[in-house]
Design a protein around this motif. Structure first.
Motif, PDB file in Angstrom:
ATOM      1  N   LYS A   1      13.136  16.223   1.293  1.00 55.46           N
ATOM      2  CA  LYS A   1      12.256  16.140  -0.067  1.00 55.46           C
ATOM      3  C   LYS A   1      12.870  15.984  -1.334  1.00 55.46           C
ATOM      4  CE  LYS A   1      12.169  21.258  -0.661  1.00 55.46           C
ATOM      5  NZ  LYS A   1      11.401  22.472  -0.928  1.00 55.46           N
ATOM      6  N   PHE A   2      14.215  16.056  -1.428  1.00 53.46           N
ATOM      7  CA  PHE A   2      14.915  15.649  -2.665  1.00 53.46           C
ATOM      8  C   PHE A   2      15.498  14.181  -2.579  1.00 53.46           C
ATOM      9  CE2 PHE A   2      15.385  20.277  -2.543  1.00 53.46           C
ATOM     10  CZ  PHE A   2      14.537  20.639  -3.533  1.00 53.46           C
ATOM     11  N   TYR A   3      15.298  13.405  -1.617  1.00 50.74           N
ATOM     12  CA  TYR A   3      16.014  12.065  -1.318  1.00 50.74           C
ATOM     13  C   TYR A   3      15.329  11.156  -2.624  1.00 50.74           C
ATOM     14  CZ  TYR A   3      17.753  12.563   3.263  1.00 50.74           C
ATOM     15  OH  TYR A   3      18.251  12.978   4.342  1.00 50.74           O
ATOM     16  N   PRO A   4      16.298  10.306  -3.128  1.00 45.62           N
ATOM     17  CA  PRO A   4      15.673   9.324  -4.220  1.00 45.62           C
ATOM     18  C   PRO A   4      15.156   8.189  -3.429  1.00 45.62           C
ATOM     19  CG  PRO A   4      18.086   8.995  -3.722  1.00 45.62           C
ATOM     20  CD  PRO A   4      17.604  10.275  -3.148  1.00 45.62           C
TER      21      PRO A   4
ATOM     22  N   ILE B   1      21.436  16.664   2.005  1.00 48.15           N
ATOM     23  CA  ILE B   1      20.553  17.273   1.074  1.00 48.15           C
ATOM     24  C   ILE B   1      19.002  17.358   1.932  1.00 48.15           C
ATOM     25  CG2 ILE B   1      21.364  16.752  -1.049  1.00 48.15           C
ATOM     26  CD1 ILE B   1      18.885  14.832  -1.483  1.00 48.15           C
ATOM     27  N   PRO B   2      18.150  18.302   1.378  1.00 48.56           N
ATOM     28  CA  PRO B   2      16.813  18.365   2.232  1.00 48.56           C
ATOM     29  C   PRO B   2      15.957  16.941   1.833  1.00 48.56           C
ATOM     30  CG  PRO B   2      17.362  20.421   1.199  1.00 48.56           C
ATOM     31  CD  PRO B   2      18.233  19.730   0.801  1.00 48.56           C
TER      32      PRO B   2
ATOM     33  N   ALA C   1      23.424  22.592  -3.555  1.00 46.39           N
ATOM     34  CA  ALA C   1      24.936  22.483  -4.115  1.00 46.39           C
ATOM     35  C   ALA C   1      25.869  22.008  -2.982  1.00 46.39           C
ATOM     36  CB  ALA C   1      25.144  23.928  -4.741  1.00 46.39           C
ATOM     37  N   GLY C   2      26.682  21.090  -3.423  1.00 50.79           N
ATOM     38  CA  GLY C   2      27.679  20.654  -2.538  1.00 50.79           C
ATOM     39  C   GLY C   2      27.106  19.641  -1.503  1.00 50.79           C
ATOM     40  N   THR C   3      26.077  19.314  -1.495  1.00 55.29           N
ATOM     41  CA  THR C   3      25.625  18.554  -0.366  1.00 55.29           C
ATOM     42  C   THR C   3      25.565  17.115  -0.943  1.00 55.29           C
ATOM     43  OG1 THR C   3      23.280  18.674  -1.325  1.00 55.29           O
ATOM     44  CG2 THR C   3      23.749  20.047   0.698  1.00 55.29           C
ATOM     45  N   ASN C   4      25.379  16.273   0.125  1.00 55.88           N
ATOM     46  CA  ASN C   4      25.467  14.649  -0.589  1.00 55.88           C
ATOM     47  C   ASN C   4      24.288  13.638   0.045  1.00 55.88           C
ATOM     48  OD1 ASN C   4      25.643  13.512   2.098  1.00 55.88           O
ATOM     49  ND2 ASN C   4      27.539  14.499   2.537  1.00 55.88           N
ATOM     50  N   ILE C   5      24.230  12.593  -0.955  1.00 56.59           N
ATOM     51  CA  ILE C   5      23.269  11.651  -0.712  1.00 56.59           C
ATOM     52  C   ILE C   5      24.088  10.353  -0.109  1.00 56.59           C
ATOM     53  CG2 ILE C   5      21.467  10.390  -1.528  1.00 56.59           C
ATOM     54  CD1 ILE C   5      21.023  12.302  -3.520  1.00 56.59           C
ATOM     55  N   THR C   6      23.726   9.504   0.894  1.00 52.61           N
ATOM     56  CA  THR C   6      24.440   8.436   1.102  1.00 52.61           C
ATOM     57  C   THR C   6      23.341   7.303   0.965  1.00 52.61           C
ATOM     58  OG1 THR C   6      24.091   8.775   3.300  1.00 52.61           O
ATOM     59  CG2 THR C   6      25.916   9.539   2.623  1.00 52.61           C
ATOM     60  N   TRP C   7      23.873   6.225   0.541  1.00 52.83           N
ATOM     61  CA  TRP C   7      22.996   4.816   0.499  1.00 52.83           C
ATOM     62  C   TRP C   7      23.777   3.765   1.424  1.00 52.83           C
ATOM     63  CZ3 TRP C   7      23.990   7.791  -3.699  1.00 52.83           C
ATOM     64  CH2 TRP C   7      22.617   8.284  -4.482  1.00 52.83           C
ATOM     65  N   THR C   8      23.148   3.515   2.573  1.00 51.44           N
ATOM     66  CA  THR C   8      23.943   2.691   3.495  1.00 51.44           C
ATOM     67  C   THR C   8      23.274   1.179   3.355  1.00 51.44           C
ATOM     68  OG1 THR C   8      24.149   4.436   4.894  1.00 51.44           O
ATOM     69  CG2 THR C   8      24.422   2.235   5.901  1.00 51.44           C
ATOM     70  N   PRO C   9      23.915   0.116   2.922  1.00 49.46           N
ATOM     71  CA  PRO C   9      23.379  -1.120   2.649  1.00 49.46           C
ATOM     72  C   PRO C   9      23.200  -1.864   4.122  1.00 49.46           C
ATOM     73  CG  PRO C   9      25.619  -0.962   2.292  1.00 49.46           C
ATOM     74  CD  PRO C   9      25.310   0.149   2.635  1.00 49.46           C
ATOM     75  N   THR C  10      22.265  -2.789   4.071  1.00 48.35           N
ATOM     76  CA  THR C  10      22.041  -3.698   5.141  1.00 48.35           C
ATOM     77  C   THR C  10      22.133  -5.013   4.276  1.00 48.35           C
ATOM     78  OG1 THR C  10      20.761  -2.193   6.499  1.00 48.35           O
ATOM     79  CG2 THR C  10      20.496  -4.474   7.023  1.00 48.35           C
ATOM     80  N   CYS C  11      23.059  -5.962   4.676  1.00 46.22           N
ATOM     81  CA  CYS C  11      23.351  -7.252   3.877  1.00 46.22           C
ATOM     82  C   CYS C  11      22.713  -8.351   4.805  1.00 46.22           C
ATOM     83  CB  CYS C  11      24.762  -7.283   3.665  1.00 46.22           C
ATOM     84  SG  CYS C  11      25.104  -8.611   2.695  1.00 46.22           S
ATOM     85  N   SER C  12      21.900  -9.096   4.206  1.00 47.40           N
ATOM     86  CA  SER C  12      21.576 -10.307   5.035  1.00 47.40           C
ATOM     87  C   SER C  12      21.279 -11.358   3.912  1.00 47.40           C
ATOM     88  CB  SER C  12      20.189 -10.095   5.637  1.00 47.40           C
ATOM     89  OG  SER C  12      19.092  -9.871   4.706  1.00 47.40           O
TER      90      SER C  12
END
Length: 155
Positions: free
Chosen positions: A150-153, A147-148, A124-135
């Motif tokens: 083990k819960f990463y998408p 988030i832990p 609860a209240g944690t975050n997921i970040t997606w960082t792009p690498t553009c080429s």
């Protein structure tokens, strides 16, 4: 005289109960992790239009984020209006508190809702970040967050 067995012995019954107990001890934590991952998949699905817009922007601009802004992302994908870089969430968002895009680098961040939404205190209240690498070959995504792991998408 022959005696016919008409049931199970106490030892046989105790062995069956012990086996069921061991299976339950393994299955219950795995099921709980599965339900948390299923709830957190909402964060992934609600931010997918923004990630798609970033991918389109990357493709249209020769693999560069140099001029990335919220307005340019809105132009790249008519289905995503980012305005001040905050992604509008639908009213039915149950497990997502907020989501936004950092215009400088295209990083998408989604914050999980509170425990009152049904999420456990560990996420609860944690975050997921997606960082792009553009080429020029396309956009690849690195997944991180508070988030832990083990819960990463999957990126």
């Amino acid at each position: 005289m022959k005696r016919i067995q008409q049931g199970f012995t106490l030892i046989e019954l105790m062995i069956v109960v012990a086996i069921i107990g061991i299976l339950a001890a393994v299955a219950i934590p795995a099921y709980q992790d599965y339900t948390v991952r299923a709830k957190l998949s909402e964060l992934t699905s609600l931010t997918s239009p923004a990630r798609m817009a970033i991918g389109v922007y990357c493709s249209d601009n020769g693999g560069s984020f140099t001029a990335l802004t919220g307005a340019s992302l809105s132009a790249a994908s008519g289905s995503v209006t980012l305005g001040d870089n905050v992604i509008p969430l639908p009213g039915a968002a149950k497990y997502t508190a907020s989501a936004n895009v950092t215009a400088a680098n295209g990083m998408v961040t989604a914050v999980a809702g509170p425990t009152t939404s049904g999420l456990p205190a560990t996420v609860a209240g944690t975050n997921i970040t997606w960082t792009p690498t553009c080429s020029t070959a396309g956009t690849t995504w690195a997944v991180a967050g508070s988030i832990p792991a083990k819960f990463y998408p999957k990126p």
